[in-house]
Design a protein around this motif. Sequence first.
Motif: not given
Lengths: 443, 189, 516
Positions: B85-86, B88-90, B94, B103-104, C171-174, C176-177
Motif C-alpha cells: 500500500m505504501q 504504491w501510494m507514495t 503519486y 521514493y523506494d 489526489q495526493i495521498w497522506p 507516509f513518511r
Amino acid sequence: MSHAASHAGHGQRRGHADDHNDHDHVIRIDPASVEAPAAWGGTLSTLLIFLGFAGLVVTVFGGYAAAGEHFEGVIHATGSWLVGALFCITLSLGALGLTMIFHQFNAGWSVTARRQLENMASLFPVCLAIFAPVLLVELFITKGGLYHWMHRFLVEAEPGAHVDTLLVKKENFLNIPFFLIRAAAYFGVWIYLGRRMFTLSRTQDSTGDRGLTVKARFTSAWGLLAFALTTAFAGFDWAMSTDPHFYSTMWGVYFFAGSILSATAMLVLILSLLRAKGKLIGLVTDEHFHDLGKLLLSFTVFWAYISFSQYFLIWYSNIPEETSWYIHRRQHGWQNLGFVLCVGHFVVPFLFLLFRGTKKSILAMIVVSLWILTMHVGDLFYIIRPEVYDAKMGLDLWWIDLGGVLGPILLYAGALLRKAASGPLIPLKDPRLAEALAHKNYI
Amino acid sequence: MARKSKKIYKTESGAVVHGVMAEFATPADFYHAAENVRDAGYTRWDSFSPFPVHGIDEAMGLPTPRLPLVAAVIGFTGAGLGYWMQQWMTAVDYPLVVQGKSYDAWEPRVPITFELGILFTAFAVLIGMFAFNKLPRHHHPLMKKERFLRVSDDRFIICVEAVDPRFDPSGTRRMLESLGGTNIEIVEE
Amino acid sequence: MAGLTPEPETPRVLDPITGDGTLIDDPAVRPPLVLGNHSFHDITEIVCGYAENKPGRWWLPAFGVASSIAGMGGLFILYLVITGIGTWGLNNQVDWAWDITNFVFWIGIGHAGTLISAILCLLKQKWRTSINRAAEAMTIFAVICAATFPGIHVGRQWMAWMLFPIPNSNQIWPNFRSPLLWDVFAVSTYGTVSALFWYMGMIPDFATLRDRACLALKRNPDGPTLLPFIPLRVAKLRGLVYGFLAMGWRFSSRHWQTYERAYLILAGISTPLVLSVHSIVSFDFATSVIPGWHATIFPPYFVAGAIFGGFAMVLLLMIPSRELFPNMKDLITLRHLENMAKITLVTGMMVGFAYSMEFFIAWYGGNVYELDAFINRATGPYWWAYWTMISCNVLSPQVYWFKRMRTNPLVIFIVSAFITVGMWFERFVIIVTSLHRAFLPAEWGMFFPTPIDICIFVGSCGVFLTLFLLFLRFLPVFAMSELKAVLPQASPHYHPPAPPVDGTQAAHAQKRGHGE
C-alpha cells in the motif's frame, strides 16, 4: 519414565507437573547426568585453548609481517583481535545479566539451565586477559590506531596545525588515564558480580542453604543497576569511540541487546551439546528448550528492534556526526555486510524460531545458536572493522581477521568448557529445583 | 473429528438423544475419566470445565490446533499488504518527494507494515478461534440442562455423544459410572 | 508452579507482616496467589457479585462526580471546536504543549494493561491473573482518552479524515513518511488489538454471568425488574446482554484448547505491539532535529516510561478498589502490590538511566545545541518542571528498596500518585522545553496554559474514571477462569492434604502415583 532425577519415597510421581505439594522430599539426581563429558575438562578444552593460541600467534605474526610504515598491519591485527575480545566480553556480560534477571524474577523453570550462565559470568578474568593485549598494543605501539582520539596531535594545537575541535571538546572524557580507570572499574564490577553469582551457587551445591538464593537475589538487585551502567559505558568506550565523532544514546542498549542474545545462544548451544551427549536427562527437557527458544526469539526481535531504531532515527534525521557512521557502512562493500546482518541476524533466526518444532529439536537448536553466534561476530565486525583502518584494504588479509577473531573465541570456549567440567552441571540444591524439574508448558 | 454413526437413539418420550453426560467432582477425577474415555476408543465426545484443566488436551487425545499457522499466514499477508500500500501510494500513484530521500526507501515503511501485520494477525486469531470452535452458536442441547449451566461455576462434565460409533446408551452410562461420574443424565437433542 | 502451597503441608515460618504467607521470602515457597482458601464456587460468587449486586454507597456519588467532570470536559471540547485552538495557550514559539503532553501521557498509561496481560503471560508470572483484567480495561480507557487529543489538536477537526489513507482533492495521498501518520496506524491498531484481547479474555466470564442469570431466572421467574411497571427482568436482561457477548461459549475442552492457543498468540503479538506503539509515539519527536528530541534512545526509553506510568496508574486504581470491594483483598494480595511496586522501581530506574544517557551524550557528543537544551531544561525557566520530573520519577520510587515501604498500600498509593504526576511532567518537559528554545532566538517564548487547556485535561481524567467505574460495576473485574486455574485444587494432580497419621502417608503416596 526414564528420568535420571527422581524424588525419594515416591519416585513414580516424577514427571507430573504441579505436583509438589510437599517440599520436604529429597530430589535424587543421577551423578553421571550432571557431570560434564570427560573430554570437556581434558583433551577438548586443551585442544581449543591450543587452537586459540595458534590463532593469536597467526594474528601477531600477520600483524608484524604486514606492518607498514604506520603500523597498518598491526592495527589490522589488533582490530580483529578486538572483535574477538569484545565477543568474549559480551558473552560473559550477557550471561551475567541473564543470571541476575533470573534471580530478580524468582524464576523457577530456568534453575537447571542457570549453572552454565554462571560459568560464563565467572569468566571475566579470562576476558580481561584476552582484552588486555589489545589495550597494551594500542597504548604502546599503535597509539591511536583503533581509538583515534588517542592521537595527541588531534587535540594539542601546534601553531598552524589542524586540530579536531570535537575531540578537544571530548578530551575530558576521552583521555587515556580516565579511559584506563574506567576499564578497570568495569572489570572490577563484573569480576566481582560474576564471581559472587558463581560462588553463591556453587556453595549452595554443598550446603543447600536457601539463604544463598536470597543473597543472590539481593546482589542482583543492585548488581543489575551497576551492570546497566558499566555495560553501557563499556560499549561507549570500547566500541563506539572507535569513531570518536559518532554518538548515539541508544548505543548502550544496542551493546546490551547483542550481549544478551549471544549469551542465550551460547547457553542453548552448551545445553544442546550436553543433551546430545546424554547428559542432563530429565533435568533440561524439551520444555526448557521450548522456553529457551522463546527467549532466543524474543532477544532476536529485541536486537532487531534496537538496532533498527538506532539506524532508522539516524537515517531519518540526517545529522552529519551521526549519519557519517552509517554512510561509511553503506559504501566500500560494507553494505553487503549490513544486508547480511539484516537478513542473517534477524530474518532467518526469527522465521526459524517461530516454529514450535525447531525450538524443541536439539539439532535445530545447535544450528540456530551457532548461526546467531556467527551473526554476533558479524555485528561486532560491522561496528569495529570499518573504523580501524582504511576501508579499501578489503579482505585480502583475511587470514589475519580469521586468526584475530577466532583466537580469542576459541580460548574463551576452552576456558568455558573447563569451567563447566569443574563442577556439577546444574545447581544441585537450589530451592526451586523441583519446580524446574516439573516445568511444563501447557499451551 | 472421526466419523459419525448413523444410528439414532430416542428416549421414551420420543426425543432424539444427543448424548450422555456425567459430572465429576474434582479436576483429578475429571482428568482420569477423560483419559479413560479416550482409551475406551470414543471419538465423538467432549469435556467441560470452568477453566482449562492442565494437560486435558493430551488426556483427551486432541490434535494440535492449526490456528497458529492460519494466524501466521494472515499476519504476513497483512504486513505485505501494508508495505505494498505504501509503496504504491507514495512511489507509484503519486510519488511524493520527502526530505529528498529515495521514493523506494524501505525504512519509513517499517512502522505501518508492522502495525498492519499485527492488526491482521489479531483479527485472524479472534475470528479463527471462533471459526475453529464453530462459534458463535445460539444454542446447544447441553444448555437445556440446568446442571450443565453449573460448569461455568465449578462443575466438571463429560458428555459422550450419540453419534459416536461406540455409543451405547447403557454401556456408555455404565462406563461413566465406573469412572466416578455422578448425576448421569441423558441429553436430548 | 501452581502458586499456592497448601498451608497444612508447609510448616514454615510465615511472614511476620501479614501472617498468611503472602510476603514470604523463602525461595522454596511460592506465596499464595489467592488468600482465604476459596473454592471455585467462592471465586465465582465473589467476582460475579461485583457485577450482580448493588455496589457500595460510594459508587453512585463517585460516578456522578466523574461523569460530571467528563461532561464538562466534553463541553470544553465543543467550545474548542467552535472557537479554535487559539483558546489553548499555544503560540508561535510553543506550538505543541498540553495537547500532545496529554496524548503521550494517556497512551503511556495505556501500556501497562497489555504489558500485564501479554508480557507477564509470556513470562509465566501467574500473579498477573488477578490484575490483568482491570489493567486491560484501563488500557482501553486510556487509549480512548489519548486518541481524543490528536483528534482535537488538528485545528480543523472536521478535516480529521485526512488522517486516513484517502487521497485529498488534489489526489495526493497522506505523507507516509510522517511519524504522525504512523501514530494513526499505531494507536488505532493498539486500541483495536487491546480491545480484542480484552474481549477474548472476557468471553468465558461473560458465559459464567450468562449462566448465572439463566439459573436465577429459572429459579425465580418473578425477579426484580429493571424499571418499575415494565416487566423487563434484570436477570433476563443480563442473560441477553452477557449471552450475546459470550457468543455461545460452553466451556468445552476442545474450545479451551484453541482458545488458550489463541490467547497465547495474542499475548505474543501484543508484546512487540506495545513496544512498537510507544516507539512510534517517540518517533514523533526523535525523527526531528530539534535539540532534546533527537535521541536514538527514545524508543525504549518511552516504552519503559509508559510501563512505569501505567503500573503507577494500575496501583492508583487498584489500591482503593481493594478497600472498597468485599473480598478483593483475597484476590489482590499485598504480594501483588509488592510485585508491582518492584516493577515500578525497575522501570523508574530504566527511565532514570535514559535521562542520564541523554545528558551524558549531550555532553559527550559535543553538539552545543544539544547540551544547551539539556542545561536549559535543568536550569532554565522550566527548571521546576524538570526537577518535579526527576524527583517524582527517579527519587520517589527509591523508597521501594525497603520491604516495609513496598508492602505498605498507603506508601505505594502516594508514590504512585507522585509517579503519575512525574510522568505527566516528563512529557511536558520533553515537549515544551525543547520547543521554547529553538535554534533562532526569534523562536524563543514561553507557554502558559489557559483554563481551557486545564479543563480539557481534567475532563479526560473524568472520562477515564467514568469508564473505569462502569467497568467495575458491570463487567467481570477478574478473569475468573484464570483465577480458578491458579488455585491449588485446579491441578489434575492435586490431592487434598493427607491427615497426619502414621501409615497413611505411604498409602497416600501410592494413591497419587497415577498415570505413569
